[in-house]
Scaffold this motif. Structure first.
Motif, PDB file in Angstrom:
ATOM      1  N   MET A 184       0.836  -1.188   0.000  1.00  0.00           N
ATOM      2  CA  MET A 184       0.000   0.000   0.000  1.00  0.00           C
ATOM      3  C   MET A 184       0.868   1.234   0.000  1.00  0.00           C
ATOM      4  O   MET A 184       1.902   1.274   0.609  1.00  0.00           O
ATOM      5  CB  MET A 184      -0.901  -0.019   1.233  1.00  0.00           C
ATOM      6  N   LYS A 185       0.391   2.237  -0.690  1.00  0.00           N
ATOM      7  CA  LYS A 185       1.097   3.500  -0.835  1.00  0.00           C
ATOM      8  C   LYS A 185       1.003   4.289   0.472  1.00  0.00           C
ATOM      9  O   LYS A 185       0.056   4.164   1.221  1.00  0.00           O
ATOM     10  CB  LYS A 185       0.401   4.255  -1.967  1.00  0.00           C
ATOM     11  N   LYS A 186       2.024   5.119   0.691  1.00  0.00           N
ATOM     12  CA  LYS A 186       2.093   5.960   1.890  1.00  0.00           C
ATOM     13  C   LYS A 186       0.860   6.860   1.994  1.00  0.00           C
ATOM     14  O   LYS A 186       0.349   7.350   1.010  1.00  0.00           O
ATOM     15  CB  LYS A 186       3.332   6.839   1.757  1.00  0.00           C
TER      16      LYS A 186
ATOM     17  N   ALA B 225       5.806  -0.756  -9.036  1.00  0.00           N
ATOM     18  CA  ALA B 225       5.859   0.672  -8.686  1.00  0.00           C
ATOM     19  C   ALA B 225       4.569   1.205  -8.061  1.00  0.00           C
ATOM     20  O   ALA B 225       4.258   2.384  -8.201  1.00  0.00           O
ATOM     21  CB  ALA B 225       6.248   1.511  -9.897  1.00  0.00           C
ATOM     22  N   GLU B 226       3.855   0.341  -7.347  1.00  0.00           N
ATOM     23  CA  GLU B 226       2.671   0.822  -6.608  1.00  0.00           C
ATOM     24  C   GLU B 226       3.091   1.840  -5.554  1.00  0.00           C
ATOM     25  O   GLU B 226       2.456   2.871  -5.363  1.00  0.00           O
ATOM     26  CB  GLU B 226       1.950  -0.369  -5.953  1.00  0.00           C
ATOM     27  N   GLU B 227       4.203   1.524  -4.882  1.00  0.00           N
ATOM     28  CA  GLU B 227       4.648   2.360  -3.760  1.00  0.00           C
ATOM     29  C   GLU B 227       5.114   3.744  -4.213  1.00  0.00           C
ATOM     30  O   GLU B 227       5.250   4.645  -3.395  1.00  0.00           O
ATOM     31  CB  GLU B 227       5.781   1.658  -2.993  1.00  0.00           C
ATOM     32  N   LEU B 228       5.377   3.912  -5.503  1.00  0.00           N
ATOM     33  CA  LEU B 228       5.827   5.212  -6.006  1.00  0.00           C
ATOM     34  C   LEU B 228       4.661   6.051  -6.511  1.00  0.00           C
ATOM     35  O   LEU B 228       4.859   7.098  -7.127  1.00  0.00           O
ATOM     36  CB  LEU B 228       6.859   5.012  -7.126  1.00  0.00           C
TER      37      LEU B 228
ATOM     38  N   ASN C 276       4.022  -8.751   3.942  1.00  0.00           N
ATOM     39  CA  ASN C 276       2.590  -8.464   3.891  1.00  0.00           C
ATOM     40  C   ASN C 276       2.269  -7.442   2.795  1.00  0.00           C
ATOM     41  O   ASN C 276       1.208  -7.498   2.188  1.00  0.00           O
ATOM     42  CB  ASN C 276       2.101  -7.961   5.253  1.00  0.00           C
ATOM     43  N   ASP C 277       3.181  -6.492   2.576  1.00  0.00           N
ATOM     44  CA  ASP C 277       2.964  -5.386   1.617  1.00  0.00           C
ATOM     45  C   ASP C 277       3.900  -5.522   0.434  1.00  0.00           C
ATOM     46  O   ASP C 277       4.975  -4.961   0.451  1.00  0.00           O
ATOM     47  CB  ASP C 277       3.194  -4.063   2.365  1.00  0.00           C
ATOM     48  N   ASP C 278       3.549  -6.222  -0.631  1.00  0.00           N
ATOM     49  CA  ASP C 278       2.298  -6.912  -0.794  1.00  0.00           C
ATOM     50  C   ASP C 278       2.551  -8.294  -1.382  1.00  0.00           C
ATOM     51  O   ASP C 278       1.843  -8.740  -2.270  1.00  0.00           O
ATOM     52  CB  ASP C 278       1.364  -6.078  -1.679  1.00  0.00           C
TER      53      ASP C 278
ATOM     54  N   TRP D 107       4.222  -2.909  11.569  1.00  0.00           N
ATOM     55  CA  TRP D 107       5.435  -3.188  10.778  1.00  0.00           C
ATOM     56  C   TRP D 107       5.339  -2.619   9.366  1.00  0.00           C
ATOM     57  O   TRP D 107       6.262  -2.777   8.581  1.00  0.00           O
ATOM     58  CB  TRP D 107       5.678  -4.702  10.673  1.00  0.00           C
ATOM     59  N   TYR D 108       4.197  -2.017   9.059  1.00  0.00           N
ATOM     60  CA  TYR D 108       3.956  -1.461   7.722  1.00  0.00           C
ATOM     61  C   TYR D 108       5.123  -0.580   7.263  1.00  0.00           C
ATOM     62  O   TYR D 108       5.549   0.314   7.985  1.00  0.00           O
ATOM     63  CB  TYR D 108       2.651  -0.658   7.804  1.00  0.00           C
ATOM     64  N   HIS D 109       5.690  -0.894   6.084  1.00  0.00           N
ATOM     65  CA  HIS D 109       6.798  -0.115   5.492  1.00  0.00           C
ATOM     66  C   HIS D 109       8.055  -0.093   6.365  1.00  0.00           C
ATOM     67  O   HIS D 109       8.776   0.901   6.370  1.00  0.00           O
ATOM     68  CB  HIS D 109       6.355   1.317   5.167  1.00  0.00           C
ATOM     69  N   THR D 110       8.309  -1.183   7.106  1.00  0.00           N
ATOM     70  CA  THR D 110       9.548  -1.260   7.889  1.00  0.00           C
ATOM     71  C   THR D 110      10.270  -2.570   7.560  1.00  0.00           C
ATOM     72  O   THR D 110       9.677  -3.478   6.959  1.00  0.00           O
ATOM     73  CB  THR D 110       9.276  -1.262   9.413  1.00  0.00           C
TER      74      THR D 110
ATOM     75  N   ALA E 164      -2.782  -7.310  -7.377  1.00  0.00           N
ATOM     76  CA  ALA E 164      -1.944  -7.125  -6.180  1.00  0.00           C
ATOM     77  C   ALA E 164      -0.694  -6.391  -6.680  1.00  0.00           C
ATOM     78  O   ALA E 164      -0.513  -6.274  -7.888  1.00  0.00           O
ATOM     79  CB  ALA E 164      -1.570  -8.463  -5.566  1.00  0.00           C
ATOM     80  N   HIS E 165       0.155  -5.895  -5.771  1.00  0.00           N
ATOM     81  CA  HIS E 165       1.398  -5.286  -6.269  1.00  0.00           C
ATOM     82  C   HIS E 165       2.605  -6.046  -5.756  1.00  0.00           C
ATOM     83  O   HIS E 165       2.633  -6.485  -4.607  1.00  0.00           O
ATOM     84  CB  HIS E 165       1.469  -3.788  -5.959  1.00  0.00           C
ATOM     85  N   HIS E 166       3.611  -6.203  -6.645  1.00  0.00           N
ATOM     86  CA  HIS E 166       4.780  -6.996  -6.259  1.00  0.00           C
ATOM     87  C   HIS E 166       5.951  -6.152  -5.771  1.00  0.00           C
ATOM     88  O   HIS E 166       6.912  -6.692  -5.242  1.00  0.00           O
ATOM     89  CB  HIS E 166       5.218  -7.924  -7.403  1.00  0.00           C
TER      90      HIS E 166
HETATM   91 ZN   LIG Z   1       2.991  -0.214   0.848  1.00  0.00          ZN
END
Ligand SMILES: [Zn+2]
Length: 459
Positions: free
Chosen positions: A1-3, A303-306, A271-273, A401-404, A259-261
């Motif tokens: 998931m994006k920020k 590039a979902e996170e971007l 988990n993400d993702d 733990w999201y994004h860590t 889903a995003h890889h």
């Molecule tokens: Zn994310």
């Protein structure tokens, strides 16, 4: 998931829901029982160990968009879809990415610790240091810094104004020191051909140099900025297609499961993702030999996170005819954390649609009543704006733990993966199986179940 780009002020309502009494009665009717028999063709074949194994493999390293590790994930995913008989395509797309430079500062033959400033040009310079206070136009008045390096204190005006003023006065480079303790993480905002190389110093080092210069010492410095700048990078989507197996009954409709890889830097992204990718791969395996009258597509996005770059690129690549034929898009993002909340469906406009209706009904049948709410921040967004009914499946609230770097396989719950796979699998099969008519000709959804809206979006 994006920020998240904002901080939500509202608190989620209780997510606890009972099965509506009216529906509980419904589950004993012949129609509901045959519906469950159809579900069983999917849910009884799901092997959660397969999902867990794929997540383990994918989360062995971060999969940042445009890197070799993302490409390795893309090849792994494509090969798995292909091994189950899907027609696959790897869809490349490019994006611009800023690469921070390596920087160095030497003062009187001694190296000084320094940090890069985003969008500084590359370059090297040597010369006499001149202290120009805050670096305003007034501070530079009457000064010729040709061949010299400007030492400037942070504050009052932007970093880019300081650098442009120094450049206009002839300086060959700029050192900006902090006005408080701690690292200075600065940006010039955007590239500009009038900039000269700019580097950040600590408050302690800057104040010392400024004091020595004001006391009349002559100090020379050498600065270097190398390897920075905007680079074009390539990320990829993986597209896997199963044409209708029963061509005579074919509905001409399409269902997409997504889903995003990619992951964020430093995070294994179990988990993400990788979780959503793992469930997609298992549902693709389970569906591969099922009779279908509707085209089924699995797409994993890069590039979902971007900023949802892969899903925008994919939707852009669809013709209007294809967009019109897509009746639903199911996006799974972060669907396996043991430390996250309940499974919730989110739509961009906060309204129910065919995806949430079918999934809520499937959730009641498989024993996991669902709620829905309003949220963007994942790959269902571009589909929504293309007029396609779409929903995000995610556990709410998200795990700490999201994004860590802690988003690792040991935090993954097989029960949560299984629950998501059952619901999305049953809902998708409801559309693609041959005995349900095309969606526009009949209400495919079983008697609508009641499901409640959560307040305040994803927590
Ligand atoms: Zn994310």
């Amino acid at each position: 998931m994006k920020k998240k780009s904002f901080v939500p002020l509202l608190v989620a309502a209780s997510l606890t829901l009972g099965i509506p009494a009216a529906y509980a009665k419904e589950t004993h009717t012949p129609a509901a029982q045959s519906q469950q028999a159809f579900d069983n063709k999917i849910v009884k074949r799901i092997k959660v160990e397969n999902i867990y194994r794929d997540i383990t493999i994918l989360s062995s390293e971060p999969r940042v968009a445009g890197t070799e590790s993302e490409w390795n994930a893309v090849q792994y995913i494509e090969a798995k879809f292909a091994s189950n008989g899907y027609k696959t395509d790897i869809q490349p797309f490019t994006f611009e990415s800023y690469q921070a430079p390596n920087v160095g500062v030497t003062v009187a033959d001694t190296s000084v610790s320094s940090d890069s400033i985003t969008y500084t040009p590359n370059g090297e310079a040597s010369g006499e240091l001149v202290y120009v206070r805050l670096g305003t136009a007034a501070d530079f008045e009457g000064k010729d810094l040709t061949g010299k390096i400007a030492l400037i204190k942070r504050g009052d005006i932007s970093f880019s104004e300081k650098v442009l003023n120094a450049s206009a006065a002839g300086a060959s480079a700029v050192l900006i020191f902090n006005n408080s303790p701690g690292a200075l993480s600065g940006t010039l905002g955007a590239p500009n051909n009038d900039f000269v190389p700019a580097i950040a110093l600590s408050q302690a080092d800057g104040e010392k140099l400024a004091a020595d210069l004001e006391a009349g010492q002559a100090i020379s410095a050498t600065v270097s900025v190398t390897g920075g700048g905007i680079q074009e990078k390539t990320s990829h989507n993986v597209v896997a297609v199963k044409e209708p197996s029963q061509q005579k009954k074919a509905t001409n409709q399409i269902v997409i499961v997504g889903a995003h890889h990619d992951s964020v830097p430093g995070a294994p992204g179990a988990n993400d993702d990788a979780s959503g990718v793992g469930v997609s791969l298992e549902l693709a395996r389970v569906m591969s030999n099922m009779p279908t009258d509707t085209e089924l597509r699995f797409v994993t996005f890069g590039a979902e996170e971007l900023g949802l770059l892969g899903s925008y690129a994919y939707v852009d690549s669809l013709s209007q005819d294809e967009r019109d034929r897509v009746v639903g898009m199911f996006q799974m993002d972060m669907v396996g954390s043991r430390d996250a909340g309940e499974l919730v469906m989110f739509t961009v406009d906060g309204q129910k649609n065919i995806v949430t209706d079918l999934s809520a009904a499937a959730g009641v049948r498989t024993g996991t009543p669902l709620t829905y709410g309003q949220e963007g921040r994942s790959d269902h967004v571009p589909f929504h704006y293309a007029g396609i009914p779409a929903a995000l499946f995610i556990h709410d609230p998200v795990e700490p733990w999201y994004h860590t770097p802690e988003d690792s396989i040991d935090k993954i719950s097989k029960e949560k993966l299984h629950e998501t796979a059952e619901i999305v699998g049953a809902a998708v099969y409801h559309i693609v199986r041959p005995d349900t008519p095309a969606l526009e000709k009949a209400k495919v959804a079983p008697k609508p179940v009641e499901y409640e809206k959560v307040v305040g979006g994803l927590q």
